[in-house]
Design a protein around this motif. Sequence first.
Motif, PDB file in Angstrom:
ATOM      1  N   ASN A 120       0.826  -1.205   0.000  1.00 32.99           N
ATOM      2  CA  ASN A 120       0.000   0.000   0.000  1.00 32.99           C
ATOM      3  C   ASN A 120       0.865   1.262   0.000  1.00 32.99           C
ATOM      4  OD1 ASN A 120      -2.495  -1.334  -0.008  1.00 32.99           O
ATOM      5  ND2 ASN A 120      -2.430  -1.632   2.212  1.00 32.99           N
ATOM      6  N   PRO A 121       0.266   2.415  -0.280  1.00 31.34           N
ATOM      7  CA  PRO A 121       1.037   3.670  -0.272  1.00 31.34           C
ATOM      8  C   PRO A 121       1.627   3.964   1.099  1.00 31.34           C
ATOM      9  CG  PRO A 121      -1.105   3.981  -1.344  1.00 31.34           C
ATOM     10  CD  PRO A 121      -1.141   2.625  -0.704  1.00 31.34           C
ATOM     11  N   GLY A 122       2.781   4.632   1.098  1.00 33.51           N
ATOM     12  CA  GLY A 122       3.393   5.081   2.341  1.00 33.51           C
ATOM     13  C   GLY A 122       4.035   3.997   3.181  1.00 33.51           C
ATOM     14  N   THR A 123       4.351   2.853   2.573  1.00 37.08           N
ATOM     15  CA  THR A 123       4.945   1.753   3.342  1.00 37.08           C
ATOM     16  C   THR A 123       6.464   1.681   3.180  1.00 37.08           C
ATOM     17  OG1 THR A 123       4.284   0.282   1.509  1.00 37.08           O
ATOM     18  CG2 THR A 123       2.911   0.292   3.477  1.00 37.08           C
ATOM     19  N   GLY A 124       7.065   2.668   2.510  1.00 40.59           N
ATOM     20  CA  GLY A 124       8.523   2.744   2.453  1.00 40.59           C
ATOM     21  C   GLY A 124       9.148   2.236   1.175  1.00 40.59           C
ATOM     22  N   LYS A 125       8.358   2.011   0.134  1.00 40.42           N
ATOM     23  CA  LYS A 125       8.905   1.426  -1.096  1.00 40.42           C
ATOM     24  C   LYS A 125       9.951   2.333  -1.752  1.00 40.42           C
ATOM     25  CE  LYS A 125       4.779   0.815  -2.931  1.00 40.42           C
ATOM     26  NZ  LYS A 125       3.910   1.129  -1.773  1.00 40.42           N
ATOM     27  N   THR A 126       9.614   3.604  -1.919  1.00 35.10           N
ATOM     28  CA  THR A 126      10.554   4.521  -2.567  1.00 35.10           C
ATOM     29  C   THR A 126      11.789   4.739  -1.705  1.00 35.10           C
ATOM     30  OG1 THR A 126       8.671   5.652  -3.604  1.00 35.10           O
ATOM     31  CG2 THR A 126      10.789   6.780  -3.639  1.00 35.10           C
ATOM     32  N   THR A 127      11.600   4.850  -0.395  1.00 34.13           N
ATOM     33  CA  THR A 127      12.738   5.050   0.511  1.00 34.13           C
ATOM     34  C   THR A 127      13.714   3.889   0.439  1.00 34.13           C
ATOM     35  OG1 THR A 127      11.379   6.358   2.033  1.00 34.13           O
ATOM     36  CG2 THR A 127      13.402   5.400   2.921  1.00 34.13           C
ATOM     37  N   VAL A 128      13.188   2.668   0.479  1.00 33.16           N
ATOM     38  CA  VAL A 128      14.055   1.493   0.413  1.00 33.16           C
ATOM     39  C   VAL A 128      14.743   1.404  -0.952  1.00 33.16           C
ATOM     40  CG1 VAL A 128      14.081  -1.038   0.434  1.00 33.16           C
ATOM     41  CG2 VAL A 128      12.760   0.203   2.158  1.00 33.16           C
ATOM     42  N   ALA A 129      14.030   1.751  -2.011  1.00 35.98           N
ATOM     43  CA  ALA A 129      14.637   1.729  -3.348  1.00 35.98           C
ATOM     44  C   ALA A 129      15.816   2.702  -3.425  1.00 35.98           C
ATOM     45  CB  ALA A 129      13.591   2.079  -4.399  1.00 35.98           C
ATOM     46  N   ARG A 130      15.654   3.871  -2.832  1.00 37.14           N
ATOM     47  CA  ARG A 130      16.728   4.872  -2.849  1.00 37.14           C
ATOM     48  C   ARG A 130      17.951   4.369  -2.067  1.00 37.14           C
ATOM     49  NH1 ARG A 130      13.794   8.687  -1.388  1.00 37.14           N
ATOM     50  NH2 ARG A 130      13.311   9.447  -3.470  1.00 37.14           N
ATOM     51  N   LEU A 131      17.703   3.738  -0.926  1.00 42.97           N
ATOM     52  CA  LEU A 131      18.808   3.188  -0.133  1.00 42.97           C
ATOM     53  C   LEU A 131      19.460   2.011  -0.848  1.00 42.97           C
ATOM     54  CD1 LEU A 131      17.237   3.320   3.442  1.00 42.97           C
ATOM     55  CD2 LEU A 131      19.029   4.791   2.516  1.00 42.97           C
ATOM     56  N   LEU A 132      18.661   1.205  -1.538  1.00 43.02           N
ATOM     57  CA  LEU A 132      19.208   0.060  -2.266  1.00 43.02           C
ATOM     58  C   LEU A 132      20.127   0.524  -3.389  1.00 43.02           C
ATOM     59  CD1 LEU A 132      19.096  -3.017  -2.305  1.00 43.02           C
ATOM     60  CD2 LEU A 132      17.166  -2.877  -3.880  1.00 43.02           C
ATOM     61  N   ALA A 133      19.767   1.619  -4.053  1.00 37.78           N
ATOM     62  CA  ALA A 133      20.633   2.162  -5.102  1.00 37.78           C
ATOM     63  C   ALA A 133      21.992   2.549  -4.525  1.00 37.78           C
ATOM     64  CB  ALA A 133      19.963   3.370  -5.755  1.00 37.78           C
ATOM     65  N   ARG A 134      21.979   3.164  -3.354  1.00 36.29           N
ATOM     66  CA  ARG A 134      23.243   3.545  -2.711  1.00 36.29           C
ATOM     67  C   ARG A 134      24.024   2.319  -2.254  1.00 36.29           C
ATOM     68  NH1 ARG A 134      21.490   7.480   1.881  1.00 36.29           N
ATOM     69  NH2 ARG A 134      23.607   6.939   2.567  1.00 36.29           N
ATOM     70  N   LEU A 135      23.318   1.323  -1.725  1.00 36.52           N
ATOM     71  CA  LEU A 135      23.989   0.087  -1.295  1.00 36.52           C
ATOM     72  C   LEU A 135      24.680  -0.595  -2.466  1.00 36.52           C
ATOM     73  CD1 LEU A 135      21.328  -1.393   1.153  1.00 36.52           C
ATOM     74  CD2 LEU A 135      23.679  -0.816   1.747  1.00 36.52           C
ATOM     75  N   TYR A 136      24.000  -0.651  -3.603  1.00 36.38           N
ATOM     76  CA  TYR A 136      24.591  -1.294  -4.779  1.00 36.38           C
ATOM     77  C   TYR A 136      25.814  -0.531  -5.272  1.00 36.38           C
ATOM     78  CZ  TYR A 136      20.827  -4.691  -5.461  1.00 36.38           C
ATOM     79  OH  TYR A 136      19.965  -5.749  -5.314  1.00 36.38           O
ATOM     80  N   LYS A 137      25.779   0.796  -5.118  1.00 32.05           N
ATOM     81  CA  LYS A 137      26.961   1.564  -5.498  1.00 32.05           C
ATOM     82  C   LYS A 137      28.110   1.283  -4.530  1.00 32.05           C
ATOM     83  CE  LYS A 137      28.904   6.109  -6.173  1.00 32.05           C
ATOM     84  NZ  LYS A 137      28.925   7.496  -5.715  1.00 32.05           N
ATOM     85  N   GLU A 138      27.793   1.184  -3.232  1.00 34.81           N
ATOM     86  CA  GLU A 138      28.820   0.951  -2.221  1.00 34.81           C
ATOM     87  C   GLU A 138      29.543  -0.374  -2.430  1.00 34.81           C
ATOM     88  OE1 GLU A 138      26.917   1.325   1.563  1.00 34.81           O
ATOM     89  OE2 GLU A 138      26.478   3.454   1.317  1.00 34.81           O
ATOM     90  N   VAL A 139      28.823  -1.390  -2.941  1.00 39.53           N
ATOM     91  CA  VAL A 139      29.461  -2.699  -3.148  1.00 39.53           C
ATOM     92  C   VAL A 139      29.958  -2.868  -4.574  1.00 39.53           C
ATOM     93  CG1 VAL A 139      28.092  -3.770  -1.335  1.00 39.53           C
ATOM     94  CG2 VAL A 139      27.275  -3.872  -3.702  1.00 39.53           C
ATOM     95  N   GLY A 140      29.793  -1.827  -5.411  1.00 37.82           N
ATOM     96  CA  GLY A 140      30.363  -1.864  -6.750  1.00 37.82           C
ATOM     97  C   GLY A 140      29.470  -2.430  -7.825  1.00 37.82           C
ATOM     98  N   ILE A 141      28.205  -2.682  -7.536  1.00 36.41           N
ATOM     99  CA  ILE A 141      27.298  -3.217  -8.547  1.00 36.41           C
ATOM    100  C   ILE A 141      26.846  -2.117  -9.508  1.00 36.41           C
ATOM    101  CG2 ILE A 141      25.012  -4.257  -8.897  1.00 36.41           C
ATOM    102  CD1 ILE A 141      27.119  -6.200  -7.911  1.00 36.41           C
ATOM    103  N   LEU A 142      26.599  -0.920  -8.983  1.00 37.77           N
ATOM    104  CA  LEU A 142      26.190   0.218  -9.801  1.00 37.77           C
ATOM    105  C   LEU A 142      27.278   1.293  -9.762  1.00 37.77           C
ATOM    106  CD1 LEU A 142      22.432   0.536  -8.752  1.00 37.77           C
ATOM    107  CD2 LEU A 142      23.321  -0.355 -10.913  1.00 37.77           C
ATOM    108  N   SER A 143      27.449   2.011 -10.867  1.00 38.45           N
ATOM    109  CA  SER A 143      28.525   2.993 -10.957  1.00 38.45           C
ATOM    110  C   SER A 143      28.154   4.336 -10.336  1.00 38.45           C
ATOM    111  CB  SER A 143      28.902   3.202 -12.426  1.00 38.45           C
ATOM    112  OG  SER A 143      27.792   3.689 -13.179  1.00 38.45           O
ATOM    113  N   LYS A 144      26.857   4.690 -10.323  1.00 32.13           N
ATOM    114  CA  LYS A 144      26.436   6.004  -9.815  1.00 32.13           C
ATOM    115  C   LYS A 144      25.553   5.904  -8.575  1.00 32.13           C
ATOM    116  CE  LYS A 144      26.557   8.060 -14.452  1.00 32.13           C
ATOM    117  NZ  LYS A 144      25.737   8.709 -15.516  1.00 32.13           N
ATOM    118  N   GLY A 145      24.599   5.007  -8.580  1.00 36.30           N
ATOM    119  CA  GLY A 145      23.749   4.816  -7.405  1.00 36.30           C
ATOM    120  C   GLY A 145      22.599   5.785  -7.279  1.00 36.30           C
ATOM    121  N   GLN A 146      22.177   6.427  -8.378  1.00 35.14           N
ATOM    122  CA  GLN A 146      21.032   7.342  -8.318  1.00 35.14           C
ATOM    123  C   GLN A 146      19.719   6.571  -8.494  1.00 35.14           C
ATOM    124  OE1 GLN A 146      22.723   6.697 -10.958  1.00 35.14           O
ATOM    125  NE2 GLN A 146      21.740   7.318 -12.868  1.00 35.14           N
ATOM    126  N   LEU A 147      18.630   7.168  -8.035  1.00 37.94           N
ATOM    127  CA  LEU A 147      17.295   6.606  -8.231  1.00 37.94           C
ATOM    128  C   LEU A 147      16.492   7.566  -9.095  1.00 37.94           C
ATOM    129  CD1 LEU A 147      15.299   4.253  -7.229  1.00 37.94           C
ATOM    130  CD2 LEU A 147      14.343   6.036  -5.763  1.00 37.94           C
TER     131      LEU A 147
END
Length: 415
Positions: free
Chosen positions: A160-187
Amino acid sequence: MVNFMNDLRGIYRDFYGADKEMPNDDQLMDMLMGDKALELMKQLDEQLQQVGSRASDLTKAANAINAIDRSVGFSNAPVPATGKAPEASATAGNGPAPEPEKKEEKPERPAMDELNDLVGLQNIKHDVKELTALAKIKKIREERGMKTAPVSLHLVFSGNPGTGKTTVARLLARLYKEVGILSKGQLIEVDRSGLVAGYVGQTAIKTQEVIQKALGGILFVDEAYALSQKDDTFGLEAIETILKAMEDNRDDFIVIVAGYTEPMKKFVESNPGLKSRFNKYFEFPDYSVDELKAIFAQQCTRYQYSMTPESEEKIYGMIEQMEANKGPNFANARSVRNLFESVITNQATRISNDDDLTEEEIVTILPEDADDIALPCDEKKAPQREVTLEEAEQAREDLIDSLEQLSAAIHQSQE
């Protein structure tokens, strides 16, 4: 530059009065250069001596002189509220103004720490940590020339709306950048309107432009099922363009599709290409009433507000009411954040006319700050009792009697 010129106009009005004609921008700038700056400094200093013991005027004058000092390159030493302007330096009016001190940027916290700080979402946190660990080891094996099992990092976020989907997606982008999976890490977050154009052939171009912005990061498609409506050739064109980009940029591009649970299942099943690429589902549950209260308290802490015991009791009671009466469109944490904004708006209105506020008054939320706030929830309807046949017949007879009485009254009035 605009703010700077506004400051100069304010200084001019303070010392020459609102009735005096305002010079143009070039004249104002000229007043802050060379000899004219010194002349203006003398005028200001004379006015400073005239204001006597009026503290507010002294402070105003000192602030004005300090502003001009900085503009023309005088010493950074401030003018005290009871003193004179500092002596001009050797470079006053001739050399460039000293560069302003650069404000140190606060270092960004590790994304995993921010994830752990989120209220609730225990299963989501566990799944994210597992997926990040898998992605990290996959990257290490690739760098060492070892074989890696094919793993899809594309995800379906449902809930449902407001359950943290966008927030977690934004953090996941940064996590993937931190471990080298993504080069930029933007959402890059979009919905159907951000992908679909109004003419045949234009949707692919518009979608490709969005994809280019997301390369090196995550493309987050909210309410993705809006792209797969019946006979929607534009939506299908957007889907096919995204699928091709996922294949062509598999090493530095991740897609997350999000929306309500059941429509998202139908969306993924509607297209073989989607089904083969999106095989990981993250289900975001609604927050419990205690978690919603914790989110409100977290907002207070983050923005330096404090509830009294009475206001806490009142606001938490409102949150309990919101949760108990929630409908299918209840916005969870978003609803709580909206409540927080309404409360601090009321608080600001209450204290804004006080010219001598203490720090405690500025941060404290009182019970009355939660007054007159419409709660974002759907009122539950009382269960309907079935009407018996006898009750229906009686109601029919009563209605007929009422109509006959009305008719008789009308005829009587006409005689």
